[in-house]
Scaffold this motif. Sequence first.
Motif, short mmCIF file in Angstrom:
data_model
loop_
_atom_site.label_atom_id
_atom_site.label_comp_id
_atom_site.label_asym_id
_atom_site.label_seq_id
_atom_site.Cartn_x
_atom_site.Cartn_y
_atom_site.Cartn_z
N PHE A 116 38.34 69.62 -43.56
CA PHE A 116 37.09 70.34 -43.72
C PHE A 116 36.82 71.01 -45.08
O PHE A 116 36.07 71.10 -45.89
CB PHE A 116 36.79 71.26 -42.61
CG PHE A 116 35.27 72.00 -42.87
CD1 PHE A 116 34.20 71.60 -42.42
CD2 PHE A 116 35.47 73.32 -43.35
CE1 PHE A 116 33.13 72.38 -42.56
CE2 PHE A 116 34.23 74.19 -43.58
CZ PHE A 116 33.02 73.57 -43.13
N THR A 129 32.95 67.10 -42.36
CA THR A 129 32.58 68.55 -42.36
C THR A 129 31.65 68.91 -41.15
O THR A 129 32.34 68.92 -39.79
CB THR A 129 31.94 68.90 -43.68
OG1 THR A 129 30.73 68.21 -43.68
CG2 THR A 129 32.93 68.64 -44.68
N HIS A 148 34.45 70.16 -47.96
CA HIS A 148 33.21 71.13 -48.05
C HIS A 148 33.61 72.06 -49.21
O HIS A 148 32.77 72.65 -49.61
CB HIS A 148 33.28 72.02 -46.81
CG HIS A 148 32.16 72.92 -46.82
ND1 HIS A 148 31.92 74.23 -46.89
CD2 HIS A 148 30.79 72.68 -46.15
CE1 HIS A 148 31.11 74.79 -47.02
NE2 HIS A 148 30.30 73.83 -46.33
N SER A 201 25.02 71.00 -45.08
CA SER A 201 25.81 71.95 -44.43
C SER A 201 25.00 73.28 -44.14
O SER A 201 24.01 73.45 -44.91
CB SER A 201 27.09 72.18 -45.19
OG SER A 201 27.00 72.57 -46.47
N ILE A 228 41.08 71.28 -40.16
CA ILE A 228 40.51 72.53 -40.74
C ILE A 228 40.71 72.55 -42.21
O ILE A 228 39.82 72.57 -43.15
CB ILE A 228 41.26 73.70 -40.35
CG1 ILE A 228 41.03 73.89 -39.04
CG2 ILE A 228 40.24 75.06 -41.14
CD1 ILE A 228 39.35 73.79 -38.41
N ALA A 231 35.25 77.90 -40.52
CA ALA A 231 36.53 77.65 -40.95
C ALA A 231 36.72 78.25 -42.42
O ALA A 231 35.90 78.27 -43.20
CB ALA A 231 36.73 75.99 -41.39
N GLN A 282 31.98 75.29 -39.77
CA GLN A 282 32.59 73.80 -39.25
C GLN A 282 31.54 73.10 -38.31
O GLN A 282 31.48 72.21 -38.31
CB GLN A 282 34.06 74.02 -38.82
CG GLN A 282 34.65 72.73 -38.56
CD GLN A 282 35.65 72.71 -37.54
OE1 GLN A 282 35.34 73.86 -36.48
NE2 GLN A 282 36.68 72.01 -37.38
#
Length: 444
Positions: free
Chosen positions: A296, A386, A300, A84, A293, A225, A306
């Motif tokens: 995520f 994610t 995450h 990420s 959201i 997010a 995001q």
Amino acid sequence: MSGRVLGMFGVSLWCSNARVLGHHLEKVLGLPLVARRGLDEGANDVATSVLQAGRSFLMCSSALDPSSERGRCIAQHVARRGDSVGNVALAVDNVDAVFERATSAGGISLQEPATSCDERGEVHTAVVRYGWLRCQAVHDVFLANLRAAVCLCSLILYSFLRVRYSGFSVHFAQIGRKRSPLSELEHTLVDARGFAGPYMPGYLPVRPGAGAPSGLGNIDHLAVAVEQGQLHVWREWYRDAFGFGRAATSSIEDEHGLDVMGQSSGLRTISVRAGAACFVIVEPIDCDAKSQISEFLSFHRGSGVQHIALSSDRITESVRFMRRQGMNFIPVPETYYERRRREFAGHPVQDLMRDLEDSKVLVDVEGTHGDYLLQTFSHPLGDRPTLFFEVISRVGASGFGAGNIKALFESVEEMQRRRESAQNERRARDGQDTPVNELKAMHS
């Protein structure tokens, strides 16, 4: 010079293997790999592969030595959050001035302004992250004492629950470690106007000047997010630290943001812009179901980027190229294009509707002057739901497709239901209770 953000310099994806992810994104996004730094280039802590997206960059970084300070930071991030975004680089005209403004607004310094150079020129950089207390020393002392106190209470509570609820699993491992929203997302300030190389000093050029066969260009915006209730905290942080102002998602967005509802979940969004850099900040709102959201944030392990939106002047060709290369995109509801044809009757975008439907590209119209926006969204980059990519094309439009978010929600909600169904079936096969049944059993 007061110091201004000029645009988005790049986004750094922290991952387990920079070379592999770099080659994968080069293939599916059709972006050229322009620079690399690893053991062969003298790096001993972090390896990085750099792809060029128009005038901006996608950097894939992984730890070579997890015991080094930088390597440990990336390795811990990947272990917790998966592959990420760990760092967002902003192009600025005066690193010292923007750094001073950001730290005065509560930002924590990770690297003070410094200059790196080689025979191709020099680059000025600094690194900051959000800090919810202005004084680093006070922040560290407070956080250390808070963790100690909460961990002690957690241990006592855990012992009680072990006795009271045999077989009931409670996870306190992360209690006391929770930081302020986005506190781990770094922001690098970059002034590379005096550098003639493809990326940065110390990086080996790979294929500088190569074009993007997919037709993808600059980073249009990043969607961030955040936890519920933190939307305006982050709008104010980007305003105070970097001088970002509001950039309305649509004509109906007010100073409090825009609420968008799907069939069973929703989000609130607000956008901010400085120069050519733009962030769309989103938070979940209370609903009966878990929103995309919320999902995520759960996978995450907290707030973060995001999705990354890449621009394209020929979006249907870009999407077809990416599909041929193995990129999957979210499905579009069956009635979407029929509904859009009725809504946009007489609009110039009608001439494109057949091609858009064939490519499964979404469309939204802005104003009364023929402006419109085209966009589509990929599946998540990895196994976790994610980080994903957006491809976006603008014809006079400055918004972010608020009219398409409902269609996106419907598709994502359907994928969420499939995942939840698969998880419940696995639990049933393994003789485990579903989360709902676990809660009922706990309270019975």
